[in-house]
Design a protein around this motif. Structure first.
Motif, short mmCIF file in Angstrom:
data_model
loop_
_atom_site.label_atom_id
_atom_site.label_comp_id
_atom_site.label_asym_id
_atom_site.label_seq_id
_atom_site.Cartn_x
_atom_site.Cartn_y
_atom_site.Cartn_z
N UNK A 171 4.58 4.21 2.57
CA UNK A 171 3.73 2.96 2.26
C UNK A 171 4.52 1.91 3.08
N UNK A 172 3.70 0.76 2.89
CA UNK A 172 3.95 -0.51 3.81
C UNK A 172 3.59 -1.92 2.99
N UNK A 173 4.49 -2.88 3.24
CA UNK A 173 4.15 -3.98 2.75
C UNK A 173 4.15 -4.98 3.38
N UNK A 174 3.47 -6.12 3.09
CA UNK A 174 3.61 -7.55 3.99
C UNK A 174 3.40 -8.76 2.98
N UNK A 213 12.68 -3.44 6.66
CA UNK A 213 11.62 -4.73 6.88
C UNK A 213 12.22 -5.63 7.78
N UNK A 222 7.52 -8.22 6.63
CA UNK A 222 6.60 -6.81 6.66
C UNK A 222 8.00 -5.67 6.63
N UNK A 223 7.22 -4.61 6.02
CA UNK A 223 8.20 -3.57 5.89
C UNK A 223 7.51 -2.17 5.69
N UNK A 224 8.31 -1.06 5.88
CA UNK A 224 8.05 0.34 5.37
C UNK A 224 8.35 0.32 3.95
N UNK A 227 0.82 -1.20 0.07
CA UNK A 227 -0.14 0.19 -0.02
C UNK A 227 0.87 1.44 -0.08
#
Lengths: 206, 230
Positions: free
Chosen positions: B156-159, B205, B183-185, B144
């Motif tokens: 943003x961030x992801x997982x 992450x 997971x991370x920014x 996102x």
């Protein structure tokens, strides 16, 4: 005319950026206490974790994660619209201490020692993406003091990026804390040492 | 009576061998780096259907269970073959789901990571050299990004969830599905700094791998039997 030329050359050499530098940042991993209401403050304690192969903007010695901590205090919550929280006004410190191990059971163990860099957080936005616990934060830091502040040129002390991956997963959360903060603070460009040269050495190049 | 005892023993064995891992049984790795997507991403660029996302990182810290020697070994993370669904604009956010995707983590005695510029480039091979520490297939990956608003544009961030399929750490998964999680920014321009030319996103992450817990003597059949011999 010749003197003017050499003076111009000297100024150019002394102010030119170095060759392409590897990336530099202070990487940190820690735990945060978040405010319950507008006006409250966020506190975060962490260890610097550049034990891998990423260079730090200032040379650090020894076992970095055992010796250096990064602490944020007094970061005040200004607004919260349910998705984004805006903060400002906090202080950030990088502290060297090789006598008392940092212990998340006692936040004061992160703050003792010598403050090598101290700064202010100009603003910080914490964004909750609302799905899957995705949260991140970004802000800006101006370094203003500390025992090693003079190792950074005044123009290079401003507007460092503070970026954070934020998680509340049990696997990364320590009892008593609200959030895990895994992030970095970094200059816009890598910090390079002053390039000292003698007048004679400079003339030899011509 | 004997049948009842054997049934109790069997039940005990099943219970002991299926004890779920608790929070302390995650082994953690913390990494930082950069990512790029074919066609670009962020800073006004969309994620188009079929675009492929690649993340590259260097581990800053890792759990002792990974068996890596800090300072003398470099650990690199290479996430690739993530195919974009094109993303959906949701208010101020761009929400992208990816299909496919693999992760490979290497330990390397040569500290040579180099992002280079304008990926894909030859320097990316510095993230895939060394010994394979962990390899997995993504079963889910989401990213996102905040693309509008007054503040935080570019954050943003992801997982993602991962099935471990290879490497030393994958053995710690003990074959369990979704045994790992990352997971991370994720920070695109204008937030990202020191972003090498051609990269779209800066990442910070963590990788978590569910370590299968050695249950010790109580997990052996003879040990369970001994509980009933007094």
């Amino acid at each position: 005319m010749k003197n003017l030329f050499l003076t111009t050359v000297a100024l150019f050499v002394l102010s030119a950026p170095g060759a392409a530098q590897a990336q530099q940042w202070f990487d940190f991993n820690g735990q945060a206490l978040t405010p319950d209401a507008i006006g409250g403050t966020l506190e975060m304690v962490s260890t610097i974790t550049n034990d891998g192969s990423i260079e730090t903007p200032l040379p650090l010695t020894g076992s970095i994660s055992d010796r250096y901590t990064l602490v944020i205090n007094g970061l005040q919550l200004l607004s919260d619209d349910g998705t984004m929280q805006m903060y400002a006004g906090g202080t950030i410190q990088i502290i060297e201490d090789d006598t008392t191990p940092a212990d998340f059971g006692d936040m004061s163990t992160f703050s003792d020692g010598t403050v090598i860099l101290e700064g202010t957080i100009q603003q910080f936005a914490r964004i909750d993406f609302g799905v899957g616990g995705l949260v991140s934060g970004e802000g800006s830091v101006d370094w203003t003091g500390g025992s090693r502040i003079n190792e950074i040129a005044p123009a290079d002390r401003l507007a460092w990026a503070l970026v954070v991956s934020i998680s509340t997963r049990a696997s990364v959360l320590i009892d008593g804390y609200d959030e895990n903060w895994n992030g970095k603070v970094e200059p816009g460009d890598p910090i390079v040492s002053d390039g000292a040269t003698t007048w004679g050495q400079l003339k030899k190049t011509y | 009576m004997r049948l009842q005892t054997l049934a109790s023993l069997a039940l005990a064995l099943v219970l002991v061998s299926t004890v779920p891992a608790n929070a302390e049984n995650f082994i953690l790795m913390d990494y930082s780096g950069y990512a790029y997507e074919t066609g670009g991403l962020g800073d006004g660029l969309p994620s188009d259907i079929g675009d492929v996302l690649v993340l590259t990182g260097v581990a800053d810290t890792y759990d002792d269970l990974f068996g890596v020697q800090p300072s003398s070994q470099e650990v690199t993370v290479y996430i690739y073959d993530l195919v974009s669904d094109g993303g959906v604009v949701d208010g101020e956010f761009l929400r992208i789901a990816y299909s496919g995707g693999k992760i490979a983590v290497y330990e390397d005695a040569v500290l040579n990571h180099d992002w280079g510029t304008n990926p894909p480039n030859p320097e990316l091979s510095t993230f895939t050299d060394g010994q394979l520490l962990f390899e997995g297939d993504f079963t889910r990956f989401n990213l996102d990004l905040k693309i509008a608003g007054s503040f935080g544009v570019g954050a943003g961030a992801y997982s993602g969830d991962i099935d471990g399929v290879g490497g030393t750490a994958a053995q710690l998964c003990d074959g369990a599905e979704d045994c790992a999680y990352t997971f991370g920014g994720a920070f695109s321009k204008p937030i990202a700094v020191q972003l090498p030319d051609g990269y779209d996103i800066q990442i910070a992450g963590t990788l978590e791998v569910d370590a299968a817990v050695p249950v010790g003597p109580a997990g052996s059949f003879s040990a369970i039997k001994s509980l009933y011999q007094n």
